[in-house]
Write a protein that holds these residues in place. Sequence first.
Motif, PDB file in Angstrom:
ATOM      1  N   PRO A   1      12.782  12.086   5.906  1.00 55.73           N
ATOM      2  CA  PRO A   1      11.488  12.813   5.625  1.00 55.73           C
ATOM      3  C   PRO A   1      11.689  14.026   4.663  1.00 55.73           C
ATOM      4  O   PRO A   1      11.034  14.006   3.712  1.00 55.73           O
ATOM      5  N   THR A   2      12.645  14.658   4.958  1.00 51.25           N
ATOM      6  CA  THR A   2      12.878  15.868   4.135  1.00 51.25           C
ATOM      7  C   THR A   2      13.177  15.534   2.530  1.00 51.25           C
ATOM      8  O   THR A   2      12.752  16.067   1.682  1.00 51.25           O
ATOM      9  N   ALA A   3      13.895  14.381   2.195  1.00 50.65           N
ATOM     10  CA  ALA A   3      14.300  13.982   1.012  1.00 50.65           C
ATOM     11  C   ALA A   3      13.224  13.258   0.505  1.00 50.65           C
ATOM     12  O   ALA A   3      13.044  13.433  -0.751  1.00 50.65           O
ATOM     13  N   LEU A   4      12.410  12.725   1.231  1.00 50.45           N
ATOM     14  CA  LEU A   4      11.140  11.968   0.539  1.00 50.45           C
ATOM     15  C   LEU A   4      10.375  13.053   0.014  1.00 50.45           C
ATOM     16  O   LEU A   4       9.722  12.982  -1.086  1.00 50.45           O
ATOM     17  N   VAL A   5      10.103  14.248   0.855  1.00 51.59           N
ATOM     18  CA  VAL A   5       9.139  15.097   0.580  1.00 51.59           C
ATOM     19  C   VAL A   5       9.878  15.819  -0.889  1.00 51.59           C
ATOM     20  O   VAL A   5       8.958  16.130  -1.748  1.00 51.59           O
ATOM     21  N   HIS A   6      10.988  16.245  -0.885  1.00 53.12           N
ATOM     22  CA  HIS A   6      11.891  16.904  -2.157  1.00 53.12           C
ATOM     23  C   HIS A   6      11.494  15.995  -3.348  1.00 53.12           C
ATOM     24  O   HIS A   6      11.278  16.625  -4.392  1.00 53.12           O
ATOM     25  N   GLU A   7      11.648  14.620  -3.187  1.00 53.59           N
ATOM     26  CA  GLU A   7      11.626  13.855  -4.272  1.00 53.59           C
ATOM     27  C   GLU A   7      10.523  13.885  -4.692  1.00 53.59           C
ATOM     28  O   GLU A   7      10.029  13.829  -6.069  1.00 53.59           O
ATOM     29  N   ALA A   8       9.304  13.595  -3.862  1.00 54.42           N
ATOM     30  CA  ALA A   8       7.797  13.486  -4.355  1.00 54.42           C
ATOM     31  C   ALA A   8       7.565  14.859  -4.971  1.00 54.42           C
ATOM     32  O   ALA A   8       6.863  14.825  -5.948  1.00 54.42           O
TER      33      ALA A   8
ATOM     34  N   LYS B   1       5.462  16.204   7.740  1.00 54.01           N
ATOM     35  CA  LYS B   1       4.885  15.516   8.713  1.00 54.01           C
ATOM     36  C   LYS B   1       4.301  13.988   8.173  1.00 54.01           C
ATOM     37  O   LYS B   1       4.320  13.063   8.897  1.00 54.01           O
ATOM     38  N   LEU B   2       3.569  14.194   7.081  1.00 55.13           N
ATOM     39  CA  LEU B   2       3.234  12.953   6.535  1.00 55.13           C
ATOM     40  C   LEU B   2       4.359  12.201   6.120  1.00 55.13           C
ATOM     41  O   LEU B   2       4.239  10.832   6.539  1.00 55.13           O
ATOM     42  N   ALA B   3       5.280  12.596   5.395  1.00 55.58           N
ATOM     43  CA  ALA B   3       6.735  11.537   5.177  1.00 55.58           C
ATOM     44  C   ALA B   3       7.456  11.289   6.608  1.00 55.58           C
ATOM     45  O   ALA B   3       7.595   9.918   6.338  1.00 55.58           O
ATOM     46  N   ALA B   4       7.476  12.087   7.614  1.00 55.96           N
ATOM     47  CA  ALA B   4       8.226  11.491   8.806  1.00 55.96           C
ATOM     48  C   ALA B   4       7.100  10.536   9.382  1.00 55.96           C
ATOM     49  O   ALA B   4       7.729   9.602   9.816  1.00 55.96           O
ATOM     50  N   ALA B   5       5.743  10.638   9.409  1.00 57.40           N
ATOM     51  CA  ALA B   5       5.025   9.532   9.983  1.00 57.40           C
ATOM     52  C   ALA B   5       5.164   8.234   9.188  1.00 57.40           C
ATOM     53  O   ALA B   5       5.239   7.216   9.784  1.00 57.40           O
TER      54      ALA B   5
ATOM     55  N   GLU C   1       0.550   9.254  -3.623  1.00 60.96           N
ATOM     56  CA  GLU C   1       1.077   8.325  -4.907  1.00 60.96           C
ATOM     57  C   GLU C   1       2.512   8.318  -5.149  1.00 60.96           C
ATOM     58  O   GLU C   1       3.281   7.348  -5.336  1.00 60.96           O
ATOM     59  N   ALA C   2       2.939   9.641  -5.290  1.00 58.34           N
ATOM     60  CA  ALA C   2       4.343   9.721  -5.474  1.00 58.34           C
ATOM     61  C   ALA C   2       5.236   9.112  -4.436  1.00 58.34           C
ATOM     62  O   ALA C   2       6.343   8.652  -4.817  1.00 58.34           O
ATOM     63  N   MET C   3       4.804   9.320  -3.188  1.00 56.69           N
ATOM     64  CA  MET C   3       5.501   8.799  -1.888  1.00 56.69           C
ATOM     65  C   MET C   3       5.589   7.401  -1.988  1.00 56.69           C
ATOM     66  O   MET C   3       6.501   6.561  -1.620  1.00 56.69           O
ATOM     67  N   ARG C   4       4.415   6.600  -2.590  1.00 59.92           N
ATOM     68  CA  ARG C   4       4.390   5.219  -2.525  1.00 59.92           C
ATOM     69  C   ARG C   4       5.386   4.875  -3.616  1.00 59.92           C
ATOM     70  O   ARG C   4       6.177   3.845  -3.464  1.00 59.92           O
ATOM     71  N   ARG C   5       5.413   5.564  -4.716  1.00 62.07           N
ATOM     72  CA  ARG C   5       6.049   5.102  -5.861  1.00 62.07           C
ATOM     73  C   ARG C   5       7.503   5.121  -5.324  1.00 62.07           C
ATOM     74  O   ARG C   5       8.519   4.276  -5.852  1.00 62.07           O
ATOM     75  N   ILE C   6       7.945   6.163  -4.662  1.00 63.22           N
ATOM     76  CA  ILE C   6       9.613   6.362  -4.414  1.00 63.22           C
ATOM     77  C   ILE C   6       9.970   5.129  -3.374  1.00 63.22           C
ATOM     78  O   ILE C   6      10.949   4.414  -3.513  1.00 63.22           O
ATOM     79  N   LEU C   7       9.126   4.905  -2.532  1.00 62.73           N
ATOM     80  CA  LEU C   7       9.303   3.739  -1.346  1.00 62.73           C
ATOM     81  C   LEU C   7       9.218   2.510  -2.180  1.00 62.73           C
ATOM     82  O   LEU C   7      10.181   1.663  -2.040  1.00 62.73           O
ATOM     83  N   VAL C   8       8.453   2.307  -3.031  1.00 65.77           N
ATOM     84  CA  VAL C   8       8.544   0.869  -3.658  1.00 65.77           C
ATOM     85  C   VAL C   8       9.467   0.628  -4.825  1.00 65.77           C
ATOM     86  O   VAL C   8      10.317  -0.225  -4.748  1.00 65.77           O
ATOM     87  N   GLU C   9      10.178   1.882  -5.478  1.00 66.43           N
ATOM     88  CA  GLU C   9      11.121   2.017  -6.225  1.00 66.43           C
ATOM     89  C   GLU C   9      12.503   1.505  -5.506  1.00 66.43           C
ATOM     90  O   GLU C   9      13.329   0.660  -5.723  1.00 66.43           O
ATOM     91  N   ARG C  10      12.692   2.129  -4.170  1.00 67.81           N
ATOM     92  CA  ARG C  10      13.547   1.975  -3.264  1.00 67.81           C
ATOM     93  C   ARG C  10      13.719   0.517  -2.906  1.00 67.81           C
ATOM     94  O   ARG C  10      14.838  -0.175  -2.922  1.00 67.81           O
ATOM     95  N   ALA C  11      12.549  -0.042  -2.708  1.00 63.19           N
ATOM     96  CA  ALA C  11      12.331  -1.629  -2.374  1.00 63.19           C
ATOM     97  C   ALA C  11      12.864  -2.391  -3.578  1.00 63.19           C
ATOM     98  O   ALA C  11      13.362  -3.536  -3.480  1.00 63.19           O
ATOM     99  N   ARG C  12      12.100  -2.117  -4.586  1.00 63.63           N
ATOM    100  CA  ARG C  12      12.495  -2.980  -5.894  1.00 63.63           C
ATOM    101  C   ARG C  12      14.394  -2.836  -6.160  1.00 63.63           C
ATOM    102  O   ARG C  12      14.864  -4.127  -6.622  1.00 63.63           O
TER     103      ARG C  12
END
Length: 184
Positions: free
Chosen positions: A49-56, A32-36, A80-91
């Motif tokens: 969202p499922t992939a973000l949760v699994h990776e985190a 739910k947090l990842a989907a939001a 923090e893990a979700m933040r880092r994943i999203l930032v890495e994708r942006a980088r």
Amino acid sequence: MTDATRILASIEDSDPTAAASLLSLLYDELRKLAAAKLAQESPGQTLQPTALVHEAYLRLCNGEAAAWEGRRHFFAAAAEAMRRILVERARHRTSIKGGGGLQRIDLDASSFVSQERADELLALDEALDALEIHDPQAAHVVKLRYFAGLSHQDAAEAMNISRRTADRLWALAKAWLYQRLSAR
């Protein structure tokens, strides 16, 4: 002691089944947090969202399991893990290997993070790192609210502070980040 806290203690004691138990217990909340969070992104993104949760979750199980002090701490680490994943994708999106300034057009005609959005996310990450040096609690509220999608009340509970204190930290962080980002 909640179920999550007991499972976290089992992980610390190297119980091989504890990590799977924790995932099944907290999976719906994490999803739910990842989907939001991903709902705020451009339509047609490639990360679900499922992939973000699994990776985190994989990152959390490989690195910080022994350091979790309870459910609250686990969700802070997940944010923090979700933040880092999203930032890495942006980088990656802004790197030359990731296409640099070129625009990739998928069959859906859009991608996970637009170039403009990637630049904004990188600027926010840089400003958030600076805020963390200035006021770690305010930075933590931003991570929980923005990257994990928690409400004011949920963020306050996760940090074990009052709602009023969380509101003050949020206001301080927004003003500080606005000043920092508008000076760019």
